[in-house]
Write a protein that holds these residues in place. Structure first.
Motif, mmCIF file in Angstrom:
data_model
loop_
_atom_site.group_PDB
_atom_site.id
_atom_site.type_symbol
_atom_site.label_atom_id
_atom_site.label_comp_id
_atom_site.label_asym_id
_atom_site.label_seq_id
_atom_site.Cartn_x
_atom_site.Cartn_y
_atom_site.Cartn_z
ATOM 1 N N THR A 173 0.750 -1.347 -0.057
ATOM 2 C CA THR A 173 -0.182 0.019 0.136
ATOM 3 C C THR A 173 1.004 1.362 0.103
ATOM 4 O O THR A 173 0.530 2.163 -0.690
ATOM 5 N N ALA A 174 1.976 1.261 0.863
ATOM 6 C CA ALA A 174 2.936 2.415 0.831
ATOM 7 C C ALA A 174 3.659 2.686 -0.623
ATOM 8 O O ALA A 174 3.633 3.849 -1.045
ATOM 9 N N VAL A 181 -5.008 -1.725 -4.023
ATOM 10 C CA VAL A 181 -6.586 -2.169 -4.228
ATOM 11 C C VAL A 181 -7.068 -3.194 -5.356
ATOM 12 O O VAL A 181 -7.846 -3.902 -5.150
ATOM 13 N N LEU A 182 -6.271 -2.970 -6.707
ATOM 14 C CA LEU A 182 -6.661 -3.846 -7.616
ATOM 15 C C LEU A 182 -6.134 -5.217 -7.363
ATOM 16 O O LEU A 182 -6.814 -6.250 -7.796
ATOM 17 N N MET A 183 -5.146 -5.385 -6.386
ATOM 18 C CA MET A 183 -4.852 -6.652 -5.995
ATOM 19 C C MET A 183 -5.385 -7.292 -5.217
ATOM 20 O O MET A 183 -5.185 -8.469 -4.499
ATOM 21 N N GLY A 184 -6.541 -6.560 -4.501
ATOM 22 C CA GLY A 184 -7.430 -7.180 -3.425
ATOM 23 C C GLY A 184 -6.995 -6.845 -2.168
ATOM 24 O O GLY A 184 -7.732 -7.435 -0.994
ATOM 25 N N ILE A 185 -6.269 -5.980 -1.817
ATOM 26 C CA ILE A 185 -5.825 -5.567 -0.659
ATOM 27 C C ILE A 185 -6.911 -4.554 0.046
ATOM 28 O O ILE A 185 -7.360 -3.412 -0.931
ATOM 29 N N ASN A 186 -7.271 -4.606 1.039
ATOM 30 C CA ASN A 186 -8.326 -3.903 1.859
ATOM 31 C C ASN A 186 -7.537 -2.504 2.454
ATOM 32 O O ASN A 186 -6.793 -2.690 3.616
#
Length: 292
Positions: A173-174, A181-186
């Motif tokens: 995210t950093a 987000v596209l990789m499914g990380i909240n």
């Protein structure tokens, strides 16, 4: 030579506490790309939490220490939910985040003044005052514990960031929030976790700093020192924040010991100006424009 080594030991002690503060700054900056000036209010509340858990509730030091860290983490998350999350939902300019952070900091300080009062409070003795002696050198027990606790907390943070699934999500995210987000990380949960971690470290730093000195509503001002350390090491870089904090602590103690304690803050803020002019990205930071 003995005096120099003694000053270096003192610098390592206070620098390690600055590191706990600066890491919280760098964590938030690495994710949201703005300086969380409300961090000082969290440090201040963490110090008050520890003080009242020790004096009012008569808890043992370990329980009060952990309770202060937990309380500060909750406060940091609440600040993110109330002051920053609505701005993120509207894609507000980063200037709005900084203004909101300053408002939150002022609110916390004045809330404490209105409810608890402006008077200074002193932690009860937790460790024996008799220092450790290593030949001609004396190391206070509190200074030793400050350094050891800081090292353990920072080592645990490094392990968490580098070797856990959540830590990898924070690093992703950093690096690029949109791609994460596209990789499914909240990413919303990642931000909450980051604020919680930064708040817990701020609470620990607040307790240690309050034990070393005193507790008062304006003690959030000390967070400017951690901001200097974070800028010195490089905003967004956790190793840089730690190195910058240690260097700042050593510079301050050497200034107090060999020049004048009245010039300590002057030299610290002069250092900030010099770093911003000569090397804005700090010792280990990246140029802001290069950060996705």
């Amino acid at each position: 030579m003995t005096q120099l080594i003694q000053q270096l030991i003192n610098g390592l002690s206070i620098g390690s506490v600055y590191a706990l503060m600066a890491v919280g700054y760098s964590l938030v900056y690495s994710i949201m790309n703005f300086s969380n000036f409300a961090h000082g209010g969290v440090i201040m509340l963490g110090s008050y939490f520890g003080f009242f858990l020790l004096t009012l509730f008569k808890l043992p030091f370990t329980a009060a220490f952990l309770g202060a860290a937990l309380g500060a983490a909750v406060v940091a998350v609440i600040i993110e939910r109330v002051a920053y999350s609505p701005l993120r939902a509207r894609n507000a300019p980063f200037l709005y985040f900084i203004i909101s952070a300053m408002g939150a900091s002022i609110f916390l300080e004045n809330f404490v003044i209105a409810t608890i009062g402006p008077t200074f409070k002193t932690y009860p003795p937790v460790f024996p005052k008799e220092p450790f002696r290593f030949g001609p050198l004396f190391v206070g027990r509190l200074d030793m514990m400050m350094f050891l606790i800081s090292v353990v907390c920072l080592a645990a943070l490094v392990y968490f960031i580098d070797f856990t699934k959540t830590g990898k999500a924070i690093r992703a995210t950093a690096y690029n929030m949109r791609a994460s987000v596209l990789m499914g990380i909240n990413t919303d949960m990642v931000i909450i976790i980051v604020f919680g971690i930064g708040g817990a470290l701020a609470g620990i730093a607040g307790v240690l700093f309050g034990m070393k000195y005193t507790v008062y509503p304006q003690m959030g001002f000390i967070t400017l020192k951690s901001f200097i350390a974070a800028v010195f090491g490089g905003l967004g870089s956790l190793p840089g924040a730690v190195i910058g904090s240690i260097l700042l602590g050593v510079i301050e103690t050497l200034t107090s010991g060999y020049i004048s304690s009245q010039l300590r803050d002057l030299i610290s803020f002069s250092l900030l100006i010099i770093i911003l002019v000569i090397r804005p990205m700090g010792l280990m930071g990246r140029i802001t424009e290069e950060k996705a």
